[in-house]
Scaffold this motif. Structure first.
Motif, short mmCIF file in Angstrom:
data_model
loop_
_atom_site.label_atom_id
_atom_site.label_comp_id
_atom_site.label_asym_id
_atom_site.label_seq_id
_atom_site.Cartn_x
_atom_site.Cartn_y
_atom_site.Cartn_z
N HIS A 149 10.50 -10.67 -6.00
CA HIS A 149 9.76 -10.47 -4.75
C HIS A 149 10.35 -11.25 -3.58
O HIS A 149 9.66 -12.08 -2.98
N ARG A 151 10.90 -10.53 -0.55
CA ARG A 151 10.32 -10.33 0.78
C ARG A 151 8.87 -10.79 0.88
O ARG A 151 8.31 -10.84 1.97
N CYS A 163 -1.72 -6.75 -8.59
CA CYS A 163 -0.48 -5.96 -8.46
C CYS A 163 -0.72 -4.64 -7.72
O CYS A 163 0.10 -4.21 -6.91
N CYS A 166 -0.22 -3.70 -3.84
CA CYS A 166 1.04 -3.25 -3.24
C CYS A 166 1.77 -2.21 -4.10
O CYS A 166 2.70 -1.57 -3.63
N HIS A 167 1.37 -2.12 -5.38
CA HIS A 167 2.02 -1.17 -6.30
C HIS A 167 1.04 -0.07 -6.71
O HIS A 167 0.36 -0.20 -7.72
N ARG A 176 8.09 0.76 -9.09
CA ARG A 176 9.08 1.08 -8.07
C ARG A 176 8.42 1.51 -6.77
O ARG A 176 8.86 1.13 -5.69
C1 HEC Z 1 1.73 -8.39 -1.62
C2 HEC Z 1 2.36 -7.22 -2.22
C3 HEC Z 1 2.76 -7.29 -3.69
C4 HEC Z 1 2.00 -7.71 -4.76
C5 HEC Z 1 0.59 -8.26 -4.77
C6 HEC Z 1 2.83 -7.51 -5.93
N1 HEC Z 1 4.04 -7.00 -5.58
FE1 HEC Z 1 5.57 -6.50 -6.83
N2 HEC Z 1 6.72 -5.98 -5.27
C7 HEC Z 1 6.32 -6.00 -3.94
C8 HEC Z 1 7.46 -5.66 -3.11
C9 HEC Z 1 7.44 -5.54 -1.59
C10 HEC Z 1 8.55 -5.43 -3.99
C11 HEC Z 1 10.02 -5.08 -3.62
C12 HEC Z 1 10.81 -6.34 -3.59
C13 HEC Z 1 10.61 -7.11 -2.30
O1 HEC Z 1 10.73 -6.46 -1.24
O2 HEC Z 1 10.35 -8.33 -2.29
C14 HEC Z 1 8.04 -5.64 -5.32
C15 HEC Z 1 8.82 -5.50 -6.47
C16 HEC Z 1 8.33 -5.61 -7.75
C17 HEC Z 1 9.08 -5.34 -8.94
C18 HEC Z 1 10.52 -4.84 -8.99
C19 HEC Z 1 10.46 -3.33 -8.90
C20 HEC Z 1 11.82 -2.68 -9.04
O3 HEC Z 1 12.18 -1.89 -8.14
O4 HEC Z 1 12.51 -2.93 -10.02
C21 HEC Z 1 8.26 -5.56 -10.02
C22 HEC Z 1 8.59 -5.36 -11.47
C23 HEC Z 1 6.99 -5.99 -9.48
N3 HEC Z 1 7.07 -6.01 -8.11
C24 HEC Z 1 5.91 -6.33 -10.25
C25 HEC Z 1 4.71 -6.82 -9.75
C26 HEC Z 1 3.60 -7.25 -10.57
C27 HEC Z 1 3.57 -7.23 -12.08
C28 HEC Z 1 2.61 -7.67 -9.72
C29 HEC Z 1 1.26 -8.26 -10.08
C30 HEC Z 1 1.24 -9.41 -10.93
C31 HEC Z 1 3.12 -7.50 -8.36
N4 HEC Z 1 4.39 -6.99 -8.41
C32 HEC Z 1 2.41 -7.82 -7.22
C33 HEC Z 1 5.08 -6.32 -3.47
C34 HEC Z 1 4.05 -6.85 -4.22
#
Ligand code: HEC
Ligand code: HEC
Length: 186
Positions: A149, A151, A163, A166-167, A176
């Protein structure tokens, strides 16, 4: 009277050269075609070898089966967590101790499920970065979660419930796809 020898008298030696060159040409063509036939009939040794080699790493279909089993076994109480956010050691500890799971017990963990799920989790996670670093039991403590993460500045606590903020594809085990505010962000 018409005499062939007379007619060709002047060019006889040239005719000889022509016949010899034609002969050489035909010989070259036949050798060449024999050569291409030989190559076509026998694949090069390297190709033949790669076709008979087993695939690298665990069998792909086993990993696919492990993935399905992981999602069905590990999404009963919380979402199925993507393997790459935690190190391999965490998954190993959790799989080896299904009856000591955060104060509860993971049901239906027979030996075969453990082996198949392990195959999938091991293939899709990385070992702990630094030697002797503690094994993280929460996503929030995991270095890999932060690395994935770059950004995101997390203001709310990181739990298995957050999660989906944003997902939007969490239910389909798809991490993704992002919400439009993140998809469009620079
Ligand atoms: C505040 C928003 C936010 C939250 C909450 C969040 N994510 Fe994300 N996630 C993102 C963003 C934006 C990206 C793309 C990478 C980046 O830009 O930092 C990402 C990327 C990822 C990826 C990589 C995806 C790939 O393309 O391979 C994974 C796996 C992931 N997140 C898992 C999780 C999990 C599990 C949780 C909960 C525990 C979570 N994220 C919570 C925003 C979030
Ligand atoms: C019977 C219900 C149940 C099942 C099934 C289950 N878990 Fe859990 N899991 C929990 C509970 C309860 C917690 C603790 C949540 C908390 O403390 O916020 C937890 C937490 C976790 C965490 C830490 C999440 C975090 O907040 O960072 C991981 C990782 C985890 N489980 C993995 C698994 C795996 C792998 C499986 C399948 C082998 C599985 N779980 C199946 C109940 C379950």
């Amino acid at each position: 009277m018409f005499k062939l020898s007379k007619f060709f008298h002047f060019k006889r030696s040239n005719l000889l050269y022509l016949v010899i060159s034609l002969g050489i040409l035909l010989w070259c063509i036949s050798i060449g075609s024999a050569f291409t036939h030989a190559i076509a009939a026998q694949p090069s040794p390297i190709l033949a070898q790669s076709q008979s080699l087993p695939p690298l790493g665990p069998n792909r279909s086993t990993v696919e089966a492990g993935k399905e089993l992981y999602v069905s076994t590990c999404s009963g109480c919380h979402i199925a967590i993507p393997p790459e956010v935690l190190p391999t050691e965490t998954w190993q500890e959790l799989l080896e101790n299904p009856h000591k799971h955060y104060g509860t017990s993971v049901p239906n963990m027979i030996r075969l499920s453990q082996i198949l799920i392990w195959d999938y989790l091991k293939t899709n996670s990385r070992p702990i970065w630094l030697r002797d670093a503690p094994v993280p039991y929460y996503i929030e403590q995991s270095r890999y979660f932060k690395i994935l993460h770059p950004r995101v500045e997390f203001s709310e606590p990181i739990t298995t419930k957050s999660c989906v903020l944003c997902h939007p594809g969490v239910k389909d085990f798809n991490y993704r796809i992002l919400t439009s505010e993140w998809e469009d962000a620079p």
